[in-house]
Write a protein that holds these residues in place. Structure first.
Motif, PDB file in Angstrom:
ATOM      1  N   LYS A 507       0.913  -1.228  -0.296  1.00  0.00           N
ATOM      2  CA  LYS A 507       0.114   0.114  -0.335  1.00  0.00           C
ATOM      3  C   LYS A 507       0.778   1.355  -0.083  1.00  0.00           C
ATOM      4  O   LYS A 507       1.600   1.388   0.782  1.00  0.00           O
ATOM      5  N   GLU A 508       0.527   2.013  -1.174  1.00  0.00           N
ATOM      6  CA  GLU A 508       1.237   3.308  -1.176  1.00  0.00           C
ATOM      7  C   GLU A 508       0.254   4.603  -0.933  1.00  0.00           C
ATOM      8  O   GLU A 508      -0.715   4.582  -1.562  1.00  0.00           O
ATOM      9  N   PRO A 509       1.014   5.492  -0.283  1.00  0.00           N
ATOM     10  CA  PRO A 509       0.059   6.691  -0.175  1.00  0.00           C
ATOM     11  C   PRO A 509       0.175   7.414  -1.673  1.00  0.00           C
ATOM     12  O   PRO A 509       0.691   7.347  -2.255  1.00  0.00           O
ATOM     13  N   GLN A 510      -1.218   7.893  -1.924  1.00  0.00           N
ATOM     14  CA  GLN A 510      -1.183   8.710  -3.117  1.00  0.00           C
ATOM     15  C   GLN A 510      -2.061  10.093  -3.095  1.00  0.00           C
ATOM     16  O   GLN A 510      -2.893   9.964  -2.313  1.00  0.00           O
ATOM     17  N   ALA A 511      -1.221  11.008  -3.517  1.00  0.00           N
ATOM     18  CA  ALA A 511      -1.843  12.132  -3.369  1.00  0.00           C
ATOM     19  C   ALA A 511      -3.070  12.491  -4.163  1.00  0.00           C
ATOM     20  O   ALA A 511      -3.155  11.816  -5.305  1.00  0.00           O
ATOM     21  N   THR A 512      -4.052  13.144  -3.755  1.00  0.00           N
ATOM     22  CA  THR A 512      -5.147  13.623  -4.217  1.00  0.00           C
ATOM     23  C   THR A 512      -5.405  15.067  -4.353  1.00  0.00           C
ATOM     24  O   THR A 512      -5.320  15.607  -3.280  1.00  0.00           O
ATOM     25  N   PHE A 513      -5.750  15.631  -5.321  1.00  0.00           N
ATOM     26  CA  PHE A 513      -6.150  17.110  -5.475  1.00  0.00           C
ATOM     27  C   PHE A 513      -7.166  17.435  -5.945  1.00  0.00           C
ATOM     28  O   PHE A 513      -7.614  16.860  -7.043  1.00  0.00           O
ATOM     29  N   SER A 514      -8.124  17.977  -5.258  1.00  0.00           N
ATOM     30  CA  SER A 514      -9.584  18.031  -5.487  1.00  0.00           C
ATOM     31  C   SER A 514      -9.882  19.467  -5.369  1.00  0.00           C
ATOM     32  O   SER A 514     -10.130  19.866  -4.355  1.00  0.00           O
ATOM     33  N   ALA A 515     -10.102  20.404  -6.244  1.00  0.00           N
ATOM     34  CA  ALA A 515     -10.295  21.974  -6.080  1.00  0.00           C
ATOM     35  C   ALA A 515     -11.446  22.280  -5.330  1.00  0.00           C
ATOM     36  O   ALA A 515     -12.413  21.568  -5.434  1.00  0.00           O
ATOM     37  N   CYS A 516     -11.163  23.235  -4.279  1.00  0.00           N
ATOM     38  CA  CYS A 516     -12.274  23.567  -3.472  1.00  0.00           C
ATOM     39  C   CYS A 516     -12.605  22.574  -2.572  1.00  0.00           C
ATOM     40  O   CYS A 516     -13.515  22.565  -1.819  1.00  0.00           O
ATOM     41  N   PHE A 517     -11.909  21.686  -2.484  1.00  0.00           N
ATOM     42  CA  PHE A 517     -12.289  20.243  -1.675  1.00  0.00           C
ATOM     43  C   PHE A 517     -13.498  19.478  -2.090  1.00  0.00           C
ATOM     44  O   PHE A 517     -14.000  18.954  -1.102  1.00  0.00           O
ATOM     45  N   GLY A 518     -13.577  19.585  -3.244  1.00  0.00           N
ATOM     46  CA  GLY A 518     -14.744  19.119  -3.809  1.00  0.00           C
ATOM     47  C   GLY A 518     -15.010  19.230  -5.153  1.00  0.00           C
ATOM     48  O   GLY A 518     -16.308  19.648  -5.783  1.00  0.00           O
ATOM     49  N   ALA A 519     -14.123  18.905  -5.965  1.00  0.00           N
ATOM     50  CA  ALA A 519     -13.837  19.248  -7.510  1.00  0.00           C
ATOM     51  C   ALA A 519     -14.882  18.320  -8.121  1.00  0.00           C
ATOM     52  O   ALA A 519     -15.654  18.796  -9.098  1.00  0.00           O
ATOM     53  N   ALA A 520     -15.511  17.360  -7.577  1.00  0.00           N
ATOM     54  CA  ALA A 520     -16.515  16.567  -8.219  1.00  0.00           C
ATOM     55  C   ALA A 520     -17.688  17.059  -8.188  1.00  0.00           C
ATOM     56  O   ALA A 520     -18.558  16.644  -9.041  1.00  0.00           O
ATOM     57  N   PHE A 521     -18.024  18.119  -7.379  1.00  0.00           N
ATOM     58  CA  PHE A 521     -19.411  18.711  -7.000  1.00  0.00           C
ATOM     59  C   PHE A 521     -19.393  20.431  -7.922  1.00  0.00           C
ATOM     60  O   PHE A 521     -20.333  20.791  -7.789  1.00  0.00           O
ATOM     61  N   ILE A 522     -18.159  20.864  -7.960  1.00  0.00           N
ATOM     62  CA  ILE A 522     -18.439  22.272  -8.599  1.00  0.00           C
ATOM     63  C   ILE A 522     -18.709  22.275 -10.188  1.00  0.00           C
ATOM     64  O   ILE A 522     -18.554  21.370 -10.740  1.00  0.00           O
ATOM     65  N   MET A 523     -19.441  23.598 -10.414  1.00  0.00           N
ATOM     66  CA  MET A 523     -19.892  23.560 -11.661  1.00  0.00           C
ATOM     67  C   MET A 523     -18.979  24.738 -12.296  1.00  0.00           C
ATOM     68  O   MET A 523     -18.944  24.669 -13.522  1.00  0.00           O
ATOM     69  N   LEU A 524     -18.573  25.622 -11.527  1.00  0.00           N
ATOM     70  CA  LEU A 524     -17.990  26.933 -12.295  1.00  0.00           C
ATOM     71  C   LEU A 524     -16.436  26.655 -12.052  1.00  0.00           C
ATOM     72  O   LEU A 524     -15.895  25.573 -11.179  1.00  0.00           O
TER      73      LEU A 524
END
Ligand SMILES: Nc1ncnc2c1ncn2[C@@H]1O[C@H](COP(=O)(O)OP(=O)(O)O)[C@@H](O)[C@H]1O
Ligand SMILES: C=C(OP(=O)(O)O)C(=O)O
Ligand SMILES: [Ca+2]
Ligand SMILES: [Mn+2]
Length: 658
Positions: A507-524
């Motif tokens: 198991k390797e740590p893997q960095a995740t970057f998600s803009a505004c701590f919720g890129a999956a939900f932002i629309m703009l």
């Protein structure tokens, strides 16, 4: 044995003494003194068991002896319109109530649709059948529906209903589609890094028709009419049409529940979800790359779900809608938890979804026995302050313990939906450590199940903005105080790490970057939200903090996760204001201000380098993470944040330097 009345010698057909009862006037009556029977038949007896629901509130608008009936008719017409196919002339014949129940009112409404389709008389089987509508059922009714008709539904020992979400036990962000039209073309964030994968209007209609036809082919559908956003001026009316009691109860818990009066005056929803999750999309359809599709059409104010029964898609789908609607009104939508102290100080907790990473702690840390809970996941920040979008919480259950998280533990009771947990076949006791179905086990409960929830869920402007990161590399400090520019840098970066297994099982740590701590939900574009956050934090004097709820003393595998008890002490010190006054020193590379002491926390863990035995490995890991941040932020350097060039420059300079 000689019973009374059996001693007169007479014999019956089979030779036994005939039972002879004789009423004697002087005899004391022993066991026939029960209350008189009020029913003549079993059916009548059963009909006595249930009484009509409490009398309805004043019938605003509609008057007269048939007002009640008229209102039911209007409600059914509205639902029939929702369920109408867009290629046929009329909506389905809807009738309220369970088809299995004798008392289901056979009040049929065939809604004449405003659509202009060639007036051929097209008769199909679907137009001959009824669709029974189970409208805003209560948790008790939904329990009965789930247990009778949905495999995998059981009552747990604490009274919660345990369900299975099917093959999908988490969201499917790659299957999200957003209709790209003249308006959204310019408004939304498209292209690299954006969560909005385009689809055209026509394809949306194909999937919508597929969902509507599926739902209408069923004996019954569930309809929830509810609200989003506790800010009364910016409340949104939502309708959720679904096929499973599990989905209806989940949304009952997660959205704001209307009062009886609010429901009667509900009218036309602002947004509708068609959840046909049991039915797949057709992969021959353009834009479809799997059997799952979650389709958002902002112009039609509709969402269609095909091929996934994971209930979180509905909750987070509506959150996406709010991320579009609210900024249009100058209101900032936030993927954060929120709570408030006894003195009224408000804190926001940002962090990535536990769906794609280890949970970062929004739900856990906003649920704090010493503070009022405003909400655990989705909020709006307007000129009036903060308001929760939802009416419930969605807590991770893996390794849940009564001792460490008593409020969440106690919320798992009658009415709560428990997803994908494993329990004892006999006692129905849940084993929260069991990952047999998934690691993403969840509990969805109404917010008032948390004893110190503040109803209505609104609060004043935040004093503290806490950015949570579960750093599996173990190099970020447990807490650091941020400048406004650093807060923006880390908000736009939206870092956390997940621990993914490789082929070798290492198991390797893997960095995740998600803009505004919720890129999956932002629309703009992320910078739009960031600019609004900066403006609001500045205006209201909020302080930003970065809290690592992940590893210390080494990366995942060699170090260990920071104790929840320590993180809680750190958060306490932020809330109380004591941490603001602490002594600070600056770290290398990330340039973070770390306190030298926090009450209740061993001082040596505050500086990560101290906790690593291998200092060289620490430095390497720190530089590695710094590089990942730089690389990720590269995508934003060309963007301006707000009106202020100065702020943009400062944000760019607020990242790691090495
Ligand atoms: N130091 C810590 N701080 C916060 N959470 C922790 C910590 N250590 C372990 N945890 C666990 O991590 C998970 C955090 O998840 P959760 O609060 O649901 O995240 P989110 O709401 O941000 O998705 C919980 O299961 C919690 O018990
Ligand atoms: C609700 C979700 O996430 P979280 O609560 O972890 O933010 C989700 O991703 O489905
Ligand atoms: Ca979340
Ligand atoms: Mn959460």
């Amino acid at each position: 044995m000689a019973a009374n009345g059996m001693n007169n010698g007479a014999t019956g057909r089979n030779g036994l003494a005939k039972i002879h009862t004789e009423k004697r006037a002087d005899e004391v009556c022993h066991d026939d003194s029960t209350t008189p029977m009020k029913a003549q038949t079993i059916d009548e007896l059963h009909s006595l068991q249930m009484k009509k629901s409490a009398p309805t509130t004043p019938l605003n608008g509609i008057q007269g002896p048939f007002a009640e009936e008229e209102r039911t008719k209007q409600q059914l017409q509205s639902i029939s319109a929702s369920l109408a196919s867009l290629t046929r002339e009329t909506g389905p014949k809807v009738v309220r109530g369970d088809p299995a129940s004798k008392s289901a009112t056979p009040r049929v409404v065939s809604h004449h649709h405003h659509h202009h389709v060639s007036p051929t008389i097209s008769v199909s089987d679907s137009s001959l059948k009824f669709t029974h509508v189970l409208y805003n059922l209560s948790p008790a009714e939904l329990y009965e529906q789930a247990i009778k008709y949905e495999k995998g539904s059981f009552i747990s020992s604490s009274g919660a209903i345990a369900t299975l979400s099917g093959a999908k036990t988490g969201r499917s962000p790659k299957d999200k589609r957003v209709v790209r039209d003249e308006t959204t073309e310019h408004d939304l964030w498209w292209g690299k890094g954006s969560p909005n994968i385009e689809m055209d209007e026509q394809t949306f209609m194909v999937n919508r028709e597929r969902a509507v036809d599926y739902l209408n082919s069923l004996d019954k559908v569930f309809v929830n009419d509810q609200f989003l956003n506790w800010d009364p001026q910016n409340r949104i009316k939502v309708r959720i049409v679904s096929a499973r009691a599990y989905h209806s109860l989940f949304m009952h818990n997660m959205c704001i529940r209307p009062t009886a009066e609010e429901l009667e005056n509900f009218g036309t929803p602002d947004f509708t979800i068609y959840n046909a999750g049991q039915f797949p999309c057709n992969r021959y359809t353009h834009y479809m790359t799997s059997s799952t599709s979650i389709d958002l059409n902002l112009a039609r104010r509709e969402m269609v779900i095909l091929g996934t029964q994971y209930a979180g898609e509905m909750k987070k789908g509506l959150f996406s809608v709010m991320h579009y609607l609210m900024p249009k009104r100058q209101i900032l939508s936030l993927h954060s938890g929120c709570n408030m102290g006894k003195d009224g100080d408000v804190a926001l907790f940002f962090g990535l979804s536990g769906n794609v990473s280890s949970g970062t702690g929004k739900t856990t840390l906003s649920t704090d026995h010493n503070r009022y809970l405003i909400g655990d996941d989705e909020h709006c920040w307007s000129d009036n302050g903060v308001s929760n979008i939802e009416g419930g919480c969605y807590a991770k259950c893996i390794d849940l313990s009564r001792e460490k998280e008593p409020d969440i533990w106690n919320a798992i009771k009658f009415g709560t939906v428990l997803e994908n947990v494993v329990f004892d076949e006999h006692t129905r006791e849940v084993d929260y450590s069991d990952k047999s179905v998934t690691e993403n086990t969840r509990a969805a409960y109404p917010i008032e199940y948390i004893p110190n929830a503040k109803i209505p869920c609104v609060a004043s402007h935040p004093r503290n903005v806490i950015l949570l990161a579960c750093d599996a590399f173990g190099v970020l400090p447990p807490v650091s105080k941020l400048t406004l520019a650093q807060t923006m840098y880390h908000f736009i970066s939206g870092y956390t790490a997940l621990v993914a297994g490789t082929e070798e099982g290492i198991k390797e740590p893997q960095a995740t970057f998600s803009a505004c701590f919720g890129a999956a939900f932002i629309m703009l574009h992320p910078t739009k939200y960031a600019a609004m956050l900066a403006e609001k934090m500045q205006k209201h004097g909020a302080t930003g903090w970065l809290v690592n709820t992940g590893w210390s003393g080494g990366r995942y595998g060699s170090g260990s996760r920071i104790k929840l008890a320590y993180t809680r002490k750190i958060i306490d010190a932020i809330h109380s204001g004591s941490l603001l006054k602490a002594e600070y020193k600056r770290t290398e590379v990330f340039g973070l201000e770390i306190p030298t002491a926090v009450e209740g926390v061993p001082s040596d863990i505050l500086e990560p380098m101290n906790t690593w035995t291998d200092k060289k490995a620490y430095k390497e890991t720190l530089l590695k993470l710094g590089g990942l941040f730089k690389n990720n932020f590269g995508g934003f350097v060309a963007h301006k944040i707000g009106e202020d060039d100065k702020l943009t420059d400062e944000i760019l300079a607020a990242g790691p330097v090495f």
